[in-house]
Motif scaffolding. Sequence first.
Motif, PDB file in Angstrom:
ATOM      1  N   SER A   1       0.835  -1.194   0.000  1.00 11.63           N
ATOM      2  CA  SER A   1       0.000   0.000   0.000  1.00 11.63           C
ATOM      3  C   SER A   1       0.873   1.248   0.000  1.00 11.63           C
ATOM      4  N   GLU A   2       0.446   2.252  -0.711  1.00  9.92           N
ATOM      5  CA  GLU A   2       1.149   3.533  -0.743  1.00  9.92           C
ATOM      6  C   GLU A   2       0.627   4.477   0.351  1.00  9.92           C
ATOM      7  N   GLU A   3      -0.445   4.090   1.026  1.00 12.55           N
ATOM      8  CA  GLU A   3      -1.079   4.935   2.037  1.00 12.55           C
ATOM      9  C   GLU A   3      -0.463   4.676   3.407  1.00 12.55           C
ATOM     10  N   ILE A   4      -0.389   5.724   4.207  1.00 10.22           N
ATOM     11  CA  ILE A   4       0.067   5.599   5.591  1.00 10.22           C
ATOM     12  C   ILE A   4      -1.095   5.056   6.423  1.00 10.22           C
ATOM     13  N   LEU A   5      -0.816   4.087   7.267  1.00  7.93           N
ATOM     14  CA  LEU A   5      -1.850   3.482   8.104  1.00  7.93           C
ATOM     15  C   LEU A   5      -1.981   4.263   9.403  1.00  7.93           C
ATOM     16  N   ASP A   6      -3.215   4.592   9.773  1.00 10.47           N
ATOM     17  CA  ASP A   6      -3.430   5.266  11.060  1.00 10.47           C
ATOM     18  C   ASP A   6      -3.719   4.211  12.124  1.00 10.47           C
ATOM     19  N   GLY A   7      -3.936   4.663  13.340  1.00 10.42           N
ATOM     20  CA  GLY A   7      -4.143   3.742  14.455  1.00 10.42           C
ATOM     21  C   GLY A   7      -5.340   2.830  14.276  1.00 10.42           C
ATOM     22  N   GLU A   8      -6.433   3.370  13.757  1.00 10.08           N
ATOM     23  CA  GLU A   8      -7.640   2.568  13.562  1.00 10.08           C
ATOM     24  C   GLU A   8      -7.401   1.466  12.526  1.00 10.08           C
ATOM     25  N   GLU A   9      -6.701   1.793  11.468  1.00 15.15           N
ATOM     26  CA  GLU A   9      -6.405   0.791  10.437  1.00 15.15           C
ATOM     27  C   GLU A   9      -5.455  -0.277  10.972  1.00 15.15           C
ATOM     28  N   LYS A  10      -4.508   0.115  11.808  1.00 15.12           N
ATOM     29  CA  LYS A  10      -3.598  -0.857  12.401  1.00 15.12           C
ATOM     30  C   LYS A  10      -4.355  -1.795  13.332  1.00 15.12           C
ATOM     31  N   ARG A  11      -5.304  -1.238  14.087  1.00 18.31           N
ATOM     32  CA  ARG A  11      -6.110  -2.091  14.965  1.00 18.31           C
ATOM     33  C   ARG A  11      -6.956  -3.062  14.140  1.00 18.31           C
ATOM     34  N   ALA A  12      -7.480  -2.602  13.012  1.00 14.18           N
ATOM     35  CA  ALA A  12      -8.266  -3.480  12.140  1.00 14.18           C
ATOM     36  C   ALA A  12      -7.393  -4.602  11.584  1.00 14.18           C
ATOM     37  N   LEU A  13      -6.169  -4.277  11.199  1.00 13.04           N
ATOM     38  CA  LEU A  13      -5.258  -5.321  10.719  1.00 13.04           C
ATOM     39  C   LEU A  13      -4.927  -6.317  11.825  1.00 13.04           C
ATOM     40  N   TYR A  14      -4.798  -5.802  13.041  1.00 14.69           N
ATOM     41  CA  TYR A  14      -4.550  -6.703  14.164  1.00 14.69           C
ATOM     42  C   TYR A  14      -5.745  -7.637  14.370  1.00 14.69           C
ATOM     43  N   GLN A  15      -6.952  -7.132  14.187  1.00  7.19           N
ATOM     44  CA  GLN A  15      -8.145  -7.983  14.299  1.00  7.19           C
ATOM     45  C   GLN A  15      -8.143  -9.062  13.215  1.00  7.19           C
ATOM     46  N   VAL A  16      -7.637  -8.742  12.039  1.00  5.92           N
ATOM     47  CA  VAL A  16      -7.499  -9.752  10.983  1.00  5.92           C
ATOM     48  C   VAL A  16      -6.560 -10.856  11.466  1.00  5.92           C
ATOM     49  N   LYS A  17      -5.464 -10.463  12.095  1.00  5.87           N
ATOM     50  CA  LYS A  17      -4.510 -11.439  12.646  1.00  5.87           C
ATOM     51  C   LYS A  17      -5.165 -12.301  13.725  1.00  5.87           C
ATOM     52  N   VAL A  18      -5.913 -11.672  14.617  1.00  5.33           N
ATOM     53  CA  VAL A  18      -6.609 -12.416  15.670  1.00  5.33           C
ATOM     54  C   VAL A  18      -7.556 -13.427  15.040  1.00  5.33           C
ATOM     55  N   LEU A  19      -8.265 -13.019  14.000  1.00  2.08           N
ATOM     56  CA  LEU A  19      -9.211 -13.909  13.341  1.00  2.08           C
ATOM     57  C   LEU A  19      -8.512 -15.094  12.700  1.00  2.08           C
ATOM     58  N   TRP A  20      -7.407 -14.858  11.993  1.00  2.00           N
ATOM     59  CA  TRP A  20      -6.759 -16.020  11.374  1.00  2.00           C
ATOM     60  C   TRP A  20      -6.138 -16.923  12.418  1.00  2.00           C
ATOM     61  N   ASP A  21      -5.672 -16.383  13.542  1.00  2.96           N
ATOM     62  CA  ASP A  21      -5.185 -17.228  14.633  1.00  2.96           C
ATOM     63  C   ASP A  21      -6.315 -18.084  15.208  1.00  2.96           C
ATOM     64  N   LEU A  22      -7.488 -17.488  15.370  1.00  2.00           N
ATOM     65  CA  LEU A  22      -8.641 -18.245  15.868  1.00  2.00           C
ATOM     66  C   LEU A  22      -9.005 -19.385  14.928  1.00  2.00           C
ATOM     67  N   ILE A  23      -9.006 -19.098  13.645  1.00  2.00           N
ATOM     68  CA  ILE A  23      -9.336 -20.142  12.667  1.00  2.00           C
ATOM     69  C   ILE A  23      -8.302 -21.251  12.712  1.00  2.00           C
ATOM     70  N   GLU A  24      -7.020 -20.890  12.750  1.00  2.00           N
ATOM     71  CA  GLU A  24      -5.959 -21.903  12.830  1.00  2.00           C
ATOM     72  C   GLU A  24      -6.092 -22.727  14.098  1.00  2.00           C
ATOM     73  N   ASP A  25      -6.306 -22.068  15.241  1.00  2.00           N
ATOM     74  CA  ASP A  25      -6.423 -22.788  16.506  1.00  2.00           C
ATOM     75  C   ASP A  25      -7.641 -23.706  16.528  1.00  2.00           C
ATOM     76  N   THR A  26      -8.742 -23.246  15.959  1.00  2.00           N
ATOM     77  CA  THR A  26      -9.980 -24.024  15.947  1.00  2.00           C
ATOM     78  C   THR A  26      -9.789 -25.342  15.211  1.00  2.00           C
ATOM     79  N   PHE A  27      -9.113 -25.295  14.086  1.00  2.00           N
ATOM     80  CA  PHE A  27      -9.004 -26.502  13.272  1.00  2.00           C
ATOM     81  C   PHE A  27      -7.768 -27.338  13.575  1.00  2.00           C
ATOM     82  N   GLN A  28      -6.807 -26.789  14.296  1.00  2.00           N
ATOM     83  CA  GLN A  28      -5.689 -27.607  14.732  1.00  2.00           C
ATOM     84  C   GLN A  28      -6.057 -28.445  15.949  1.00  2.00           C
ATOM     85  N   LYS A  29      -6.978 -27.935  16.773  1.00  2.00           N
ATOM     86  CA  LYS A  29      -7.431 -28.669  17.950  1.00  2.00           C
ATOM     87  C   LYS A  29      -8.403 -29.778  17.572  1.00  2.00           C
ATOM     88  N   GLY A  30      -9.164 -29.539  16.508  1.00  2.00           N
ATOM     89  CA  GLY A  30     -10.213 -30.465  16.111  1.00  2.00           C
ATOM     90  C   GLY A  30      -9.766 -31.640  15.360  1.00  2.00           C
TER      91      GLY A  30
END
Length: 91
Positions: free
Chosen positions: A62-91
Amino acid sequence: MANQNEQNHCPLCNAALAPKGVTPFSQPSPAQLALLEYVSPLDGPDRVKALKLVHDIVVYHSEEILDGEEKRALYQVKVLWDLIEDTFQKG
C-alpha cells in the motif's frame, strides 16, 4: 518490515510497536465468533491464506500511511486467522 514509505512496523509482526494507548485484542469480537461458526474444517486453511494475503497487501504494497484505527483493524485480521488456525488444529 516497513513498506516503501517507511511507515511503522505492523503490529502483527511486532506487537510491541502497536500504537501507544492501544490495548491488545485478546478476546475475539462477536462478529469474529459468528464468522467462526460458518467456517468449515475444509475451508479453514483457505480462509487463513486469504486473511494473510489481505494483511500483506495492505502492509507491504500500500502507498497509504496506516493510522491507528487501520492498524487495529489489521490486528483484528490477525486475531481472526489465529482463531481459525487454533480451531481446526485442535479439532
